[in-house]
Design a protein around this motif. Structure first.
Motif, mmCIF file in Angstrom:
data_model
loop_
_atom_site.group_PDB
_atom_site.id
_atom_site.type_symbol
_atom_site.label_atom_id
_atom_site.label_comp_id
_atom_site.label_asym_id
_atom_site.label_seq_id
_atom_site.Cartn_x
_atom_site.Cartn_y
_atom_site.Cartn_z
ATOM 1 N N LYS A 114 29.783 74.805 85.277
ATOM 2 C CA LYS A 114 28.358 74.607 85.526
ATOM 3 C C LYS A 114 27.837 75.601 86.558
ATOM 4 O O LYS A 114 26.709 76.092 86.450
ATOM 5 C CB LYS A 114 28.111 73.175 86.018
ATOM 6 C CG LYS A 114 26.640 72.840 86.183
ATOM 7 C CD LYS A 114 26.433 71.386 86.574
ATOM 8 C CE LYS A 114 24.949 71.057 86.712
ATOM 9 N NZ LYS A 114 24.741 69.631 87.089
ATOM 10 N N ASN A 115 28.660 75.918 87.564
ATOM 11 C CA ASN A 115 28.240 76.886 88.584
ATOM 12 C C ASN A 115 27.978 78.256 87.974
ATOM 13 O O ASN A 115 26.995 78.928 88.320
ATOM 14 C CB ASN A 115 29.303 76.991 89.688
ATOM 15 C CG ASN A 115 29.334 75.758 90.565
ATOM 16 O OD1 ASN A 115 28.354 75.024 90.666
ATOM 17 N ND2 ASN A 115 30.480 75.512 91.198
ATOM 18 N N THR A 116 28.865 78.681 87.064
ATOM 19 C CA THR A 116 28.677 79.979 86.408
ATOM 20 C C THR A 116 27.429 79.967 85.539
ATOM 21 O O THR A 116 26.645 80.921 85.534
ATOM 22 C CB THR A 116 29.906 80.345 85.561
ATOM 23 O OG1 THR A 116 31.061 80.405 86.405
ATOM 24 C CG2 THR A 116 29.714 81.694 84.879
ATOM 25 N N ARG A 117 27.241 78.875 84.803
ATOM 26 C CA ARG A 117 26.035 78.784 83.956
ATOM 27 C C ARG A 117 24.776 78.868 84.814
ATOM 28 O O ARG A 117 23.820 79.570 84.469
ATOM 29 C CB ARG A 117 26.031 77.474 83.157
ATOM 30 C CG ARG A 117 27.088 77.407 82.068
ATOM 31 C CD ARG A 117 26.725 76.368 81.006
ATOM 32 N NE ARG A 117 26.417 75.053 81.562
ATOM 33 C CZ ARG A 117 27.316 74.104 81.814
ATOM 34 N NH1 ARG A 117 28.612 74.333 81.592
ATOM 35 N NH2 ARG A 117 26.928 72.927 82.289
ATOM 36 N N ASN A 118 24.773 78.157 85.932
ATOM 37 C CA ASN A 118 23.590 78.177 86.806
ATOM 38 C C ASN A 118 23.362 79.558 87.412
ATOM 39 O O ASN A 118 22.214 79.997 87.564
ATOM 40 C CB ASN A 118 23.732 77.131 87.919
ATOM 41 C CG ASN A 118 23.503 75.725 87.419
ATOM 42 O OD1 ASN A 118 22.851 75.515 86.400
ATOM 43 N ND2 ASN A 118 24.050 74.749 88.114
ATOM 44 N N TYR A 119 24.450 80.240 87.759
ATOM 45 C CA TYR A 119 24.320 81.582 88.336
ATOM 46 C C TYR A 119 23.692 82.539 87.328
ATOM 47 O O TYR A 119 22.721 83.263 87.635
ATOM 48 C CB TYR A 119 25.687 82.099 88.771
ATOM 49 C CG TYR A 119 25.691 83.536 89.226
ATOM 50 C CD1 TYR A 119 25.043 83.917 90.390
ATOM 51 C CD2 TYR A 119 26.332 84.521 88.474
ATOM 52 C CE1 TYR A 119 25.029 85.246 90.810
ATOM 53 C CE2 TYR A 119 26.334 85.846 88.881
ATOM 54 C CZ TYR A 119 25.686 86.199 90.052
ATOM 55 O OH TYR A 119 25.678 87.521 90.459
ATOM 56 N N ILE A 120 24.210 82.527 86.092
ATOM 57 C CA ILE A 120 23.678 83.413 85.052
ATOM 58 C C ILE A 120 22.246 83.003 84.694
ATOM 59 O O ILE A 120 21.375 83.860 84.490
ATOM 60 C CB ILE A 120 24.596 83.405 83.812
ATOM 61 C CG1 ILE A 120 25.963 84.003 84.168
ATOM 62 C CG2 ILE A 120 23.966 84.188 82.664
ATOM 63 C CD1 ILE A 120 26.976 83.923 83.037
ATOM 64 N N LYS A 121 22.001 81.696 84.637
ATOM 65 C CA LYS A 121 20.649 81.222 84.332
ATOM 66 C C LYS A 121 19.644 81.743 85.359
ATOM 67 O O LYS A 121 18.561 82.228 84.985
ATOM 68 C CB LYS A 121 20.620 79.693 84.310
ATOM 69 C CG LYS A 121 19.231 79.122 83.995
ATOM 70 C CD LYS A 121 19.201 77.612 84.092
ATOM 71 C CE LYS A 121 19.165 77.171 85.544
ATOM 72 N NZ LYS A 121 18.933 75.707 85.675
#
Length: 411
Positions: A132-139
């Motif tokens: 989820k952290n990676t998804r939020n960073y890319i988002k």
């Protein structure tokens, strides 16, 4: 309504160039030559984006950057400084990009960014990662550039998102995920979509070079190793989208009539063959021909003929092009293949089109031109487009023989 751009730049020569670039693209531009002037403008305007100078008379340390960021304005920083300290200061903020004022290339790059930002509002990116952290960073990186976002935590959920959102143009997928990894997902997507439809960018934190090769062999367009610099990430996404759009432009040009912009004969026959194979019912097709078109060219010149073709084509596209397959087959001849079984409604639409064309007044120089159109149509259960067009052409000929400006429906 034109998007509004705020330029914060104290050098008149540079702001003049920036303003020229922005106006050429289609922005409405306000210029502030100081931090104080920028504050005043932001208080009374909503800006689509801002181009901000790093050093200003009343803001020598980049203080204008948090001003625009704090006002939720996507910000491109332009600076004459090249040192690492300046870069690190700029990159602490969620800016769209930073550009050094070192050459003419800088303003070409600025033009590219300003062109892309409005287009990005129609581009959805699917982020696939079990973290989820990676998804939020890319988002958050993508939101700076105004992209639309969809998310999935594994490959199977990603396929569901592709079914849900038909406007997804880019898939950014991690490799190491449960249920279905990134390379398997890439292969699955490529069974249905090619690179012209969906860009796939693989990402992974592994040092194994075989992962990048596996992504590319399974159909990915690009690969990034985590952690990646935001600038590299943006360049990869933008460059792949540019390539996708360039291919779409070439395809559109190959499938379009050069004069009217309608689909051309080649595209019509290709799409009609596919449509007739998919839809198992009796189809209706119509052939349409502008009456006495040669006389228009002979009496008024070919530029008048071209104008007539454009005006009739515009109306033709408006009345049929949104729901049915249309084309300019060549010269003054057109065709429409109806995609539904509403034959009586379609016949009424054809006659309405014929009547509307007869009432068109086309202004050319000092003359008002009027034309009519003849139509032949047929309903037939066949998977062969030629077997539909040949009888329709016969009924078109009969419409011409019986006085023109009429619709004849064959059985």
């Amino acid at each position: 309504m034109l998007p509004k751009l705020l330029l914060i730049e104290d050098n008149p020569s540079i702001s003049k160039i920036q303003r020229h670039v922005a106006l050429r693209i289609g922005y409405h531009v306000d210029v502030a030559d100081s931090l104080a002037a920028a504050i005043d403008l932001i208080e009374v305007n909503d800006y689509f984006c801002a181009v901000v100078d790093y050093v200003l008379p009343d803001a020598p340390g980049g203080e204008a950057i948090p001003l625009t960021i704090g006002a939720s304005i996507p910000t491109i920083v332009m600076t004459g400084k090249l040192d690492d300290k300046t870069r690190d200061t700029v990159m602490r903020y969620p800016v769209v990009d930073y550009i050094t004022k070192e050459s003419r290339q800088a303003y070409l790059y600025l033009e590219t960014q300003l062109k892309r930002l409005p287009r990005n509002e129609d581009v959805r990116v699917l982020i696939v990662d079990d973290s989820k952290n990676t998804r939020n960073y890319i988002k958050n990186l993508l939101l700076r550039h105004k992209y639309l976002i969809a998310q999935a935590s594994d490959g199977e959920m990603a396929l569901e998102q592709l079914e849900k959102f038909d406007d997804i143009k880019v898939i950014i997928t991690d490799n190491e995920m449960p249920n279905m990894n990134g390379t398997a997902l890439t292969s699955k997507i490529r069974e249905k979509f090619n690179s012209e439809d969906k860009v796939i960018i693989g990402i992974s934190g592994t040092d194994d070079n075989r992962v990048s090769a596996n992504f590319l062999k399974n159909g990915a367009d690009d690969y990034l190793r985590k952690p990646f610099y935001p600038e590299e990430f943006y360049c990869r996404v933008s460059q792949n989208l540019d390539m996708q759009e360039n291919i779409a432009t070439i395809r559109r040009q190959a499938n379009s009539d050069y004069l009217t912009g309608l689909p051309n004969r080649r595209y019509f026959f290709e799409q009609a063959s596919n449509l007739l194979k998919r839809q198992k019912f009796a189809h209706q097709v119509a052939m349409l021909d502008i009456d006495h078109f040669k006389a228009v060219n002979d009496n008024y010149g070919h530029d008048a003929g071209d104008l007539v073709l454009k005006e009739v084509s515009r109306l033709f596209d408006t009345m049929f092009g949104k729901e049915h397959l249309i084309a300019r087959l060549g010269g003054e001849e057109f065709a429409v293949l109806f995609k539904d079984e509403q034959h009586e409604n379609n016949q009424r639409l054809l006659d309405q089109f014929r009547d509307t064309v007869s009432q068109l007044e086309i202004n050319h120089q000092q003359e008002t031109l009027k034309v009519t159109i003849s139509i032949g149509a047929i309903v037939q259960d066949t998977q062969n487009i030629d077997e539909l067009l040949k009888p329709a052409d016969i009924y078109l000929y009969q419409a011409k023989e019986q006085g023109r400006n009429r619709l004849i429906i064959g059985s």
